[in-house]
Design a protein around this motif. Structure first.
Motif, PDB file in Angstrom:
ATOM      1  N   ASN A 129       0.766  -1.213  -0.013  1.00  0.00           N
ATOM      2  CA  ASN A 129       0.066   0.072  -0.039  1.00  0.00           C
ATOM      3  C   ASN A 129       1.022   1.220  -0.120  1.00  0.00           C
ATOM      4  OD1 ASN A 129      -1.739   2.016   0.375  1.00  0.00           O
ATOM      5  ND2 ASN A 129      -2.974   1.075   2.076  1.00  0.00           N
ATOM      6  N   HIS A 130       0.954   1.981  -1.222  1.00  0.00           N
ATOM      7  CA  HIS A 130       1.980   3.105  -1.254  1.00  0.00           C
ATOM      8  C   HIS A 130       1.242   4.350  -1.649  1.00  0.00           C
ATOM      9  CE1 HIS A 130       2.081   0.777  -5.179  1.00  0.00           C
ATOM     10  NE2 HIS A 130       1.500   1.915  -5.684  1.00  0.00           N
ATOM     11  N   ILE A 131      -0.140   4.281  -1.630  1.00  0.00           N
ATOM     12  CA  ILE A 131      -0.859   5.412  -2.261  1.00  0.00           C
ATOM     13  C   ILE A 131      -0.429   6.659  -1.636  1.00  0.00           C
ATOM     14  CG2 ILE A 131      -3.208   6.050  -2.730  1.00  0.00           C
ATOM     15  CD1 ILE A 131      -2.181   3.867  -4.408  1.00  0.00           C
ATOM     16  N   ALA A 132      -0.668   6.488  -0.158  1.00  0.00           N
ATOM     17  CA  ALA A 132      -0.501   7.594   0.725  1.00  0.00           C
ATOM     18  C   ALA A 132       0.916   8.224   0.264  1.00  0.00           C
ATOM     19  CB  ALA A 132      -0.536   7.334   2.071  1.00  0.00           C
ATOM     20  N   ALA A 133       2.011   7.447   0.279  1.00  0.00           N
ATOM     21  CA  ALA A 133       3.166   7.718  -0.156  1.00  0.00           C
ATOM     22  C   ALA A 133       3.395   8.875  -1.504  1.00  0.00           C
ATOM     23  CB  ALA A 133       4.321   6.933  -0.225  1.00  0.00           C
ATOM     24  N   LEU A 134       2.567   8.281  -2.551  1.00  0.00           N
ATOM     25  CA  LEU A 134       2.526   9.209  -3.622  1.00  0.00           C
ATOM     26  C   LEU A 134       1.769  10.537  -3.489  1.00  0.00           C
ATOM     27  CD1 LEU A 134       1.696   6.309  -6.159  1.00  0.00           C
ATOM     28  CD2 LEU A 134       3.815   7.442  -6.062  1.00  0.00           C
ATOM     29  N   ARG A 135       0.632  10.479  -2.719  1.00  0.00           N
ATOM     30  CA  ARG A 135       0.045  11.570  -2.541  1.00  0.00           C
ATOM     31  C   ARG A 135       0.964  12.683  -1.701  1.00  0.00           C
ATOM     32  NH1 ARG A 135      -2.824   8.837  -4.792  1.00  0.00           N
ATOM     33  NH2 ARG A 135      -1.499   9.475  -6.306  1.00  0.00           N
ATOM     34  N   ARG A 136       1.661  12.315  -0.640  1.00  0.00           N
ATOM     35  CA  ARG A 136       2.938  13.103  -0.143  1.00  0.00           C
ATOM     36  C   ARG A 136       3.990  13.527  -0.789  1.00  0.00           C
ATOM     37  NH1 ARG A 136       1.935   9.231   4.303  1.00  0.00           N
ATOM     38  NH2 ARG A 136       3.520   7.947   3.310  1.00  0.00           N
ATOM     39  N   PHE A 137       4.348  12.619  -1.966  1.00  0.00           N
ATOM     40  CA  PHE A 137       5.023  13.080  -2.789  1.00  0.00           C
ATOM     41  C   PHE A 137       4.768  14.072  -3.717  1.00  0.00           C
ATOM     42  CE2 PHE A 137       6.960  12.459  -7.244  1.00  0.00           C
ATOM     43  CZ  PHE A 137       8.241  13.162  -7.054  1.00  0.00           C
ATOM     44  N   GLU A 138       3.369  14.056  -4.341  1.00  0.00           N
ATOM     45  CA  GLU A 138       2.873  15.118  -5.180  1.00  0.00           C
ATOM     46  C   GLU A 138       2.886  16.455  -4.421  1.00  0.00           C
ATOM     47  OE1 GLU A 138      -0.289  11.978  -7.582  1.00  0.00           O
ATOM     48  OE2 GLU A 138      -0.831  12.919  -5.686  1.00  0.00           O
ATOM     49  N   TRP A 139       2.395  16.495  -3.302  1.00  0.00           N
ATOM     50  CA  TRP A 139       2.104  17.512  -2.771  1.00  0.00           C
ATOM     51  C   TRP A 139       3.611  18.396  -2.128  1.00  0.00           C
ATOM     52  CZ3 TRP A 139      -1.408  20.808  -2.401  1.00  0.00           C
ATOM     53  CH2 TRP A 139      -1.437  21.807  -1.541  1.00  0.00           C
ATOM     54  N   GLY A 193     -12.896  17.482   0.662  1.00  0.00           N
ATOM     55  CA  GLY A 193     -12.979  17.719   2.119  1.00  0.00           C
ATOM     56  C   GLY A 193     -11.923  18.277   2.817  1.00  0.00           C
ATOM     57  N   GLY A 194     -11.973  18.929   3.985  1.00  0.00           N
ATOM     58  CA  GLY A 194     -11.242  19.731   4.867  1.00  0.00           C
ATOM     59  C   GLY A 194     -10.078  18.887   5.276  1.00  0.00           C
ATOM     60  N   ALA A 195     -10.418  17.505   5.433  1.00  0.00           N
ATOM     61  CA  ALA A 195      -9.712  16.610   6.338  1.00  0.00           C
ATOM     62  C   ALA A 195      -8.537  16.139   4.952  1.00  0.00           C
ATOM     63  CB  ALA A 195     -10.551  15.236   6.679  1.00  0.00           C
ATOM     64  N   ALA A 196      -9.004  16.136   3.902  1.00  0.00           N
ATOM     65  CA  ALA A 196      -7.987  15.696   2.864  1.00  0.00           C
ATOM     66  C   ALA A 196      -7.033  16.887   2.713  1.00  0.00           C
ATOM     67  CB  ALA A 196      -8.526  15.950   1.532  1.00  0.00           C
ATOM     68  N   LEU A 197      -7.466  18.297   2.850  1.00  0.00           N
ATOM     69  CA  LEU A 197      -6.607  19.418   2.659  1.00  0.00           C
ATOM     70  C   LEU A 197      -5.362  19.408   3.870  1.00  0.00           C
ATOM     71  CD1 LEU A 197      -8.935  22.136   1.259  1.00  0.00           C
ATOM     72  CD2 LEU A 197      -7.543  20.450   0.159  1.00  0.00           C
ATOM     73  N   VAL A 198      -6.003  19.068   5.194  1.00  0.00           N
ATOM     74  CA  VAL A 198      -5.197  19.029   6.390  1.00  0.00           C
ATOM     75  C   VAL A 198      -4.219  17.682   5.980  1.00  0.00           C
ATOM     76  CG1 VAL A 198      -5.192  18.564   8.654  1.00  0.00           C
ATOM     77  CG2 VAL A 198      -6.852  20.066   7.593  1.00  0.00           C
ATOM     78  N   PHE A 205      -3.109  10.730   6.434  1.00  0.00           N
ATOM     79  CA  PHE A 205      -4.587  11.011   5.985  1.00  0.00           C
ATOM     80  C   PHE A 205      -5.286   9.915   6.957  1.00  0.00           C
ATOM     81  CE2 PHE A 205      -1.796  11.519   2.350  1.00  0.00           C
ATOM     82  CZ  PHE A 205      -2.374  12.627   2.099  1.00  0.00           C
ATOM     83  N   ASP A 206      -6.444  10.299   7.653  1.00  0.00           N
ATOM     84  CA  ASP A 206      -7.013   9.652   8.580  1.00  0.00           C
ATOM     85  C   ASP A 206      -8.129   8.750   8.177  1.00  0.00           C
ATOM     86  OD1 ASP A 206      -8.915  11.509   7.864  1.00  0.00           O
ATOM     87  OD2 ASP A 206      -9.098  12.509   9.890  1.00  0.00           O
ATOM     88  N   PRO A 208      -9.912   6.333   4.232  1.00  0.00           N
ATOM     89  CA  PRO A 208      -9.663   6.404   2.666  1.00  0.00           C
ATOM     90  C   PRO A 208     -10.491   7.266   2.037  1.00  0.00           C
ATOM     91  CG  PRO A 208     -10.387   4.180   4.057  1.00  0.00           C
ATOM     92  CD  PRO A 208     -10.579   5.404   4.881  1.00  0.00           C
ATOM     93  N   ALA A 209     -11.524   7.922   2.535  1.00  0.00           N
ATOM     94  CA  ALA A 209     -12.261   9.127   1.870  1.00  0.00           C
ATOM     95  C   ALA A 209     -11.300  10.478   1.583  1.00  0.00           C
ATOM     96  CB  ALA A 209     -13.395   9.341   2.942  1.00  0.00           C
ATOM     97  N   ALA A 210     -10.503  10.631   2.810  1.00  0.00           N
ATOM     98  CA  ALA A 210      -9.597  11.658   2.816  1.00  0.00           C
ATOM     99  C   ALA A 210      -8.601  11.524   2.000  1.00  0.00           C
ATOM    100  CB  ALA A 210      -8.935  11.959   4.172  1.00  0.00           C
ATOM    101  N   LEU A 211      -8.092  10.168   1.759  1.00  0.00           N
ATOM    102  CA  LEU A 211      -7.161   9.745   0.594  1.00  0.00           C
ATOM    103  C   LEU A 211      -7.476  10.078  -0.576  1.00  0.00           C
ATOM    104  CD1 LEU A 211      -4.034   8.996   0.554  1.00  0.00           C
ATOM    105  CD2 LEU A 211      -4.944   6.589   0.731  1.00  0.00           C
ATOM    106  N   GLN A 212      -8.795   9.758  -1.005  1.00  0.00           N
ATOM    107  CA  GLN A 212      -9.440   9.704  -2.199  1.00  0.00           C
ATOM    108  C   GLN A 212      -9.561  11.179  -2.470  1.00  0.00           C
ATOM    109  OE1 GLN A 212      -9.997   7.481  -4.434  1.00  0.00           O
ATOM    110  NE2 GLN A 212     -10.586   8.778  -5.973  1.00  0.00           N
TER     111      GLN A 212
END
Length: 246
Positions: A129-139, A193-198, A205-206, A208-212
């Motif tokens: 599961n590397h999806i969160a790592a890709l989002r962190r890299f993009e940001w 959602g604000g949770a995704a922005l935070v 990411f807290d 799956p919805a925030a990650l999406q």
């Protein structure tokens, strides 16, 4: 321009293309010198020591010389650390490489981005599961290049709240969705959602919805900067469509 001779720099190989009869033209991303173009002479010859060293996704050490934009690779050593990615993870690695190739300028040092990229490659290659790592890299990429909006405050200067939903547009701070009025029809943007922005801001990411939602946000901002598209993403989407069809 960098100094005429650079020794033993940690780098990642982003791309390699044939050059003349037996050489390769490389694009590497280094900690101290950013993205660098290198000529690997005779690297395609069967007896070349570089054949098993010049591989993407894993760290290596490189030495080069030259004062022009295209430097000459003098020496390269594989540093190991993790295996090559397989399956879907391979597309994650190709995707991160492509973003660096298309968005970074040559010889622009970005050591914080290098550290994030190295951690992303490790995660992509070793964790299912590397999806969160890709989002962190993009940001991190968007932030380091000055393309990321301020996620501390909304368009009115109020703190971004996890319970709120916001309308996010390229080059604009987030706007509470209830106040967006006709912007959702007129302006290119997405409801996030604000949770995704935070989560993007803090790298955590807290749900799956925030990650999406984070994916929606980074995709919007990256597509704005890359209107020609991202090839690795397109290939993965085509492959998934084909698999679904059969």
């Amino acid at each position: 321009m960098t100094a005429h001779r650079i020794n033993h720099q940690p780098v990642f190989l982003l791309a390699a293309t044939p050059w003349r009869e037996s050489s390769l033209r490389l694009e590497v991303f280094s900690r101290r010198y950013g993205r660098v173009a290198l000529l690997a002479r005779s690297a395609r010859k069967r007896q070349s020591e570089l054949r098993g060293v010049l591989v993407p996704f894993v760290p290596m050490s490189a030495s080069w010389y030259g004062s022009q934009e295209l430097k000459t690779l003098h020496r390269a050593e594989w540093l190991g650390g993790w295996p090559q990615p397989q399956g879907r993870a391979l597309f994650g690695g190709l995707y991160a490489n492509e973003l660096l190739l298309k968005l970074t300028a040559r010889e622009d040092p970005l050591p914080e981005l290098y550290s994030c990229f190295a951690e992303t490659m490790r995660t992509v290659c070793t964790e299912s599961n590397h999806i969160a790592a890709l989002r962190r890299f993009e940001w991190t990429l968007l932030t380091q290049l000055g393309y990321a909006p301020d996620l501390q405050h909304d368009a009115h200067g109020a703190p971004v709240e996890t319970a709120q939903t916001y309308w996010l547009s390229p080059e604009e701070p987030p706007l509470p969705l209830a106040q967006a009025q006709g912007l959702t029809q007129q302006n290119a943007g997405v409801a996030v959602g604000g949770a995704a922005l935070v989560g993007l801001r803090e790298g955590c990411f807290d749900s799956p919805a925030a990650l999406q939602d984070a994916l929606k946000a980074t995709r919007l901002l990256l597509d704005f900067r890359l209107p020609g598209g991202i090839k690795s993403r397109q290939v993965l989407q085509q492959l998934q469509a084909f698999q679904t069809a059969v």
